[in-house]
Design a protein around this motif. Structure first.
Motif, PDB file in Angstrom:
ATOM      1  N   ALA A 335       0.802  -1.226   0.000  1.00 57.28           N
ATOM      2  CA  ALA A 335       0.000   0.000   0.000  1.00 57.28           C
ATOM      3  C   ALA A 335       0.834   1.275   0.000  1.00 57.28           C
ATOM      4  O   ALA A 335       0.269   2.362  -0.065  1.00 57.28           O
ATOM      5  N   TRP A 336       2.157   1.131   0.079  1.00 57.80           N
ATOM      6  CA  TRP A 336       2.976   2.330   0.237  1.00 57.80           C
ATOM      7  C   TRP A 336       3.601   2.775  -1.082  1.00 57.80           C
ATOM      8  O   TRP A 336       2.962   2.789  -2.105  1.00 57.80           O
ATOM      9  N   TRP A 337       4.872   3.133  -1.069  1.00 58.51           N
ATOM     10  CA  TRP A 337       5.503   3.837  -2.173  1.00 58.51           C
ATOM     11  C   TRP A 337       6.232   2.884  -3.127  1.00 58.51           C
ATOM     12  O   TRP A 337       6.363   1.697  -2.830  1.00 58.51           O
ATOM     13  N   PRO A 338       6.748   3.388  -4.239  1.00 60.39           N
ATOM     14  CA  PRO A 338       7.540   2.530  -5.134  1.00 60.39           C
ATOM     15  C   PRO A 338       8.795   2.008  -4.423  1.00 60.39           C
ATOM     16  O   PRO A 338       9.243   2.587  -3.423  1.00 60.39           O
ATOM     17  N   PRO A 339       9.376   0.915  -4.909  1.00 60.69           N
ATOM     18  CA  PRO A 339      10.575   0.342  -4.284  1.00 60.69           C
ATOM     19  C   PRO A 339      11.664   1.388  -4.070  1.00 60.69           C
ATOM     20  O   PRO A 339      11.894   2.258  -4.917  1.00 60.69           O
ATOM     21  N   GLY A 340      12.319   1.287  -2.904  1.00 65.16           N
ATOM     22  CA  GLY A 340      13.396   2.203  -2.577  1.00 65.16           C
ATOM     23  C   GLY A 340      12.960   3.415  -1.799  1.00 65.16           C
ATOM     24  O   GLY A 340      13.795   4.135  -1.233  1.00 65.16           O
ATOM     25  N   HIS A 341      11.636   3.680  -1.729  1.00 71.77           N
ATOM     26  CA  HIS A 341      11.122   4.817  -0.973  1.00 71.77           C
ATOM     27  C   HIS A 341      10.808   4.319   0.440  1.00 71.77           C
ATOM     28  O   HIS A 341       9.804   3.660   0.670  1.00 71.77           O
ATOM     29  N   VAL A 342      11.675   4.655   1.376  1.00 72.36           N
ATOM     30  CA  VAL A 342      11.689   3.987   2.676  1.00 72.36           C
ATOM     31  C   VAL A 342      10.584   4.496   3.599  1.00 72.36           C
ATOM     32  O   VAL A 342      10.062   5.597   3.439  1.00 72.36           O
ATOM     33  N   LEU A 343      10.270   3.645   4.585  1.00 75.53           N
ATOM     34  CA  LEU A 343       9.300   3.975   5.623  1.00 75.53           C
ATOM     35  C   LEU A 343      10.020   4.334   6.910  1.00 75.53           C
ATOM     36  O   LEU A 343      11.244   4.237   7.019  1.00 75.53           O
ATOM     37  N   GLY A 344       9.234   4.729   7.960  1.00 74.07           N
ATOM     38  CA  GLY A 344       9.809   5.131   9.232  1.00 74.07           C
ATOM     39  C   GLY A 344       9.092   4.520  10.425  1.00 74.07           C
ATOM     40  O   GLY A 344       8.169   3.705  10.273  1.00 74.07           O
ATOM     41  N   TYR A 345       9.509   4.941  11.601  1.00 77.86           N
ATOM     42  CA  TYR A 345       8.964   4.432  12.858  1.00 77.86           C
ATOM     43  C   TYR A 345       7.451   4.574  12.916  1.00 77.86           C
ATOM     44  O   TYR A 345       6.738   3.671  13.346  1.00 77.86           O
ATOM     45  N   GLU A 346       6.922   5.732  12.501  1.00 81.21           N
ATOM     46  CA  GLU A 346       5.499   6.000  12.648  1.00 81.21           C
ATOM     47  C   GLU A 346       4.636   5.038  11.834  1.00 81.21           C
ATOM     48  O   GLU A 346       3.474   4.796  12.175  1.00 81.21           O
ATOM     49  N   HIS A 347       5.195   4.470  10.771  1.00 82.43           N
ATOM     50  CA  HIS A 347       4.404   3.570   9.936  1.00 82.43           C
ATOM     51  C   HIS A 347       4.021   2.282  10.671  1.00 82.43           C
ATOM     52  O   HIS A 347       3.026   1.652  10.328  1.00 82.43           O
ATOM     53  N   THR A 348       4.805   1.901  11.672  1.00 82.72           N
ATOM     54  CA  THR A 348       4.470   0.675  12.401  1.00 82.72           C
ATOM     55  C   THR A 348       3.117   0.795  13.091  1.00 82.72           C
ATOM     56  O   THR A 348       2.417  -0.204  13.267  1.00 82.72           O
ATOM     57  N   PHE A 349       2.733   2.004  13.471  1.00 81.44           N
ATOM     58  CA  PHE A 349       1.449   2.193  14.152  1.00 81.44           C
ATOM     59  C   PHE A 349       0.282   2.156  13.161  1.00 81.44           C
ATOM     60  O   PHE A 349      -0.821   1.723  13.520  1.00 81.44           O
ATOM     61  N   ALA A 350       0.511   2.590  11.935  1.00 80.74           N
ATOM     62  CA  ALA A 350      -0.504   2.421  10.897  1.00 80.74           C
ATOM     63  C   ALA A 350      -0.683   0.934  10.575  1.00 80.74           C
ATOM     64  O   ALA A 350      -1.816   0.458  10.383  1.00 80.74           O
ATOM     65  N   HIS A 351       0.419   0.193  10.538  1.00 80.03           N
ATOM     66  CA  HIS A 351       0.339  -1.245  10.284  1.00 80.03           C
ATOM     67  C   HIS A 351      -0.389  -1.949  11.435  1.00 80.03           C
ATOM     68  O   HIS A 351      -1.185  -2.877  11.209  1.00 80.03           O
ATOM     69  N   GLN A 352      -0.112  -1.511  12.652  1.00 86.09           N
ATOM     70  CA  GLN A 352      -0.783  -2.079  13.820  1.00 86.09           C
ATOM     71  C   GLN A 352      -2.290  -1.843  13.739  1.00 86.09           C
ATOM     72  O   GLN A 352      -3.091  -2.759  13.972  1.00 86.09           O
ATOM     73  N   ALA A 353      -2.683  -0.609  13.407  1.00 84.04           N
ATOM     74  CA  ALA A 353      -4.106  -0.290  13.271  1.00 84.04           C
ATOM     75  C   ALA A 353      -4.733  -1.119  12.157  1.00 84.04           C
ATOM     76  O   ALA A 353      -5.854  -1.645  12.305  1.00 84.04           O
ATOM     77  N   ARG A 354      -4.036  -1.244  11.051  1.00 83.70           N
ATOM     78  CA  ARG A 354      -4.534  -2.037   9.920  1.00 83.70           C
ATOM     79  C   ARG A 354      -4.798  -3.481  10.331  1.00 83.70           C
ATOM     80  O   ARG A 354      -5.863  -4.049  10.046  1.00 83.70           O
ATOM     81  N   ASP A 355      -3.841  -4.100  11.022  1.00 80.52           N
ATOM     82  CA  ASP A 355      -4.001  -5.501  11.404  1.00 80.52           C
ATOM     83  C   ASP A 355      -5.153  -5.692  12.379  1.00 80.52           C
ATOM     84  O   ASP A 355      -5.900  -6.677  12.292  1.00 80.52           O
ATOM     85  N   LEU A 356      -5.324  -4.742  13.310  1.00 79.24           N
ATOM     86  CA  LEU A 356      -6.414  -4.870  14.278  1.00 79.24           C
ATOM     87  C   LEU A 356      -7.768  -4.683  13.595  1.00 79.24           C
ATOM     88  O   LEU A 356      -8.718  -5.426  13.876  1.00 79.24           O
ATOM     89  N   VAL A 357      -7.891  -3.721  12.709  1.00 80.22           N
ATOM     90  CA  VAL A 357      -9.139  -3.522  11.982  1.00 80.22           C
ATOM     91  C   VAL A 357      -9.488  -4.760  11.164  1.00 80.22           C
ATOM     92  O   VAL A 357     -10.654  -5.199  11.135  1.00 80.22           O
ATOM     93  N   MET A 358      -8.498  -5.358  10.514  1.00 80.88           N
ATOM     94  CA  MET A 358      -8.754  -6.557   9.718  1.00 80.88           C
ATOM     95  C   MET A 358      -9.236  -7.700  10.612  1.00 80.88           C
ATOM     96  O   MET A 358     -10.139  -8.462  10.226  1.00 80.88           O
ATOM     97  N   ALA A 359      -8.649  -7.840  11.800  1.00 80.16           N
ATOM     98  CA  ALA A 359      -9.076  -8.902  12.708  1.00 80.16           C
ATOM     99  C   ALA A 359     -10.517  -8.686  13.162  1.00 80.16           C
ATOM    100  O   ALA A 359     -11.312  -9.633  13.223  1.00 80.16           O
ATOM    101  N   ILE A 360     -10.863  -7.438  13.476  1.00 74.77           N
ATOM    102  CA  ILE A 360     -12.232  -7.137  13.896  1.00 74.77           C
ATOM    103  C   ILE A 360     -13.211  -7.441  12.775  1.00 74.77           C
ATOM    104  O   ILE A 360     -14.260  -8.064  12.984  1.00 74.77           O
ATOM    105  N   ALA A 361     -12.875  -7.014  11.567  1.00 81.17           N
ATOM    106  CA  ALA A 361     -13.789  -7.172  10.432  1.00 81.17           C
ATOM    107  C   ALA A 361     -13.973  -8.626  10.027  1.00 81.17           C
ATOM    108  O   ALA A 361     -15.064  -9.028   9.599  1.00 81.17           O
ATOM    109  N   THR A 362     -12.925  -9.425  10.164  1.00 81.12           N
ATOM    110  CA  THR A 362     -12.984 -10.824   9.723  1.00 81.12           C
ATOM    111  C   THR A 362     -13.299 -11.798  10.850  1.00 81.12           C
ATOM    112  O   THR A 362     -13.465 -12.998  10.606  1.00 81.12           O
TER     113      THR A 362
END
Length: 420
Positions: A335-362
């Protein structure tokens, strides 16, 4: 918005956040971002944030995009527009709030460590199990599981790319307590924090060890140390006087550093070091995992890189190679950027929210679960017990169920103390 668009839009998931400081800000960032980046079946809605200081919590609501502010966490839990309660308070409030929220029919996300004691963590895990029967989910906020490079490391280990595990080495070093005149904050008081570097940093690396290995720690041998045993009271720092009117220092009741060894259920050896007294190290989490066929290494300060050595390659070309974890088929990267465009610390919390929402929905069980958090709490307690006995080997109590929460490995495969 057209009528058809409104009808097809995902249903809202109202989130209520309790605590608005460092972790509250990080979680706010995650909730704001997740639904804008990932295609989620539910739309996170920042319904309300709670904190005791009215001016501060209203300012936090404005800054981070929360629709409302509360000064009473119980009022937030009881709100009809909150379906998920996110707990970012000091550890001494985790159990009370999480159990109340689960009993009120809410989903729960709770920051690590799960609790300040094994007894509290057991009560929280039991409440989560009861709530699961009603369709609710509960998850612990070990955000480093959501670093794409570490999720890739887990995948490679599961695929057998480094073979049977032999060594797991983890360190987590910071330096914010090096100055002996740093004030006595809540993180330095046991009744608020539960422990010091052990729970603050050690919980992360214990969870990572068990997550990456896919199996629990079954015993530890440990040493803890508090190097600065008294620090200025916060009132002394701001006014030059203590709360009683004179200059004052208070007792530090937690550890500054923890060093311990451990054994995983398979027999692999593990070493851990957690310290908030390491000059020059700001947030230095490093790990290396060695197996019969290769090794993996990671450094949080180079968050987008995983180093992999394949022992089966010809010696002439073998060696650690850098994997830049930014490809679309790497974990979370679709869902993020083209290869080589790096992520940071804050993205882990978006991933955490994503995984929890998916668990709730499924309707699936999120990981790490409260049972996983309880397993980490049992390891931390064993570390403290071992240190109190001067590094005597201390078994980690096994879960009561037939399956370990860390990996799904049958509990019967763990070695007994006599076998270790």
């Amino acid at each position: 918005m057209k009528q058809r668009d409104r009808e097809s839009a995902p249903a809202a998931l109202g989130v209520g956040l309790i605590g608005y400081a460092f972790m509250g800000a990080a979680h706010s960032q995650g909730w704001r971002t997740a639904g804008r980046v990932f295609d989620l079946p539910l739309r996170p809605l920042l319904a309300a944030v709670a904190g005791r200081d009215s001016a501060a919590v209203h300012a936090a609501a404005e800054r981070h995009g929360w629709a409302a502010a509360e000064t009473d966490w119980q009022a937030l839990v009881s709100r009809d527009d909150v379906q998920l309660v996110d707990i970012c308070t000091p550890g001494d409030r985790h159990a009370e709030i999480a159990i109340a929220a689960l009993d009120a029919g809410k989903h729960v996300l709770c920051e690590k460590p799960l609790a300040n004691s094994v007894a509290e963590a057991e009560a929280m895990a039991a409440a989560a199990e009861r709530a699961r029967a009603r369709g609710q989910v509960a998850m612990v906020g070990f955000n480093y599981r959501r670093v794409p490079a570490l999720a890739l490391a887990r995948r490679l280990i599961e695929q057998g790319r480094i073979g049977a595990l032999r060594h797991v080495r983890l360190t987590y070093l910071q330096d914010w307590l090096v100055d002996p005149d740093f004030p006595l904050t809540w993180r330095l008081e046991r009744h608020h924090a539960g422990s010091g570097a052990l729970g603050d940093l050690g919980a992360h690396i214990v969870d990572l060890a068990q997550f990456l290995a896919g199996e629990p720690l079954v015993g530890v041998s440990a040493q803890l140390e508090t190097f600065v045993r008294e620090r200025p009271l916060l009132a002394s720092v701001s006014t030059g006087l203590s709360a009683s009117g004179g200059p004052g220092r208070g007792e530090v009741t937690v550890d500054d550093a923890a060093v311990f060894t451990g054994r995983l259920a398979s027999g692999a050896l593990a070493t851990f070091e957690a310290s908030r007294m390491a000059p020059g190290r700001k947030n230095a989490l490093r790990l290396e995992i060695s197996g019969e066929h290769g090794s993996l290494a990671f450094d949080l300060e180079r968050l987008n890189e995983l180093h992999f050595h394949d022992q089966l390659e010809p010696a002439a070309t073998a060696g650690f190679r850098r994997i830049l974890v930014t490809e679309a088929d790497h974990p979370y990267l679709e869902a993020w950027w083209p290869p080589g465009h790096v992520l940071g610390y804050e993205h882990t919390f978006a991933h955490q929210a994503r995984d929890l929402v998916m668990a709730i929905a499924t309707g699936t069980d999120p990981r790490p679960s409260f049972a996983d958090g309880l397993q980490v709490q049992r390891v931390l307690a064993a570390v403290e017990e071992s240190a109190a006995k001067n590094a005597v080997y201390t078994p980690v109590p096994a879960p009561r169920s037939a399956v370990t929460p860390a990996s799904g490995t049958p509990a019967g495969t763990a070695r007994t103390e006599a076998q270790v």
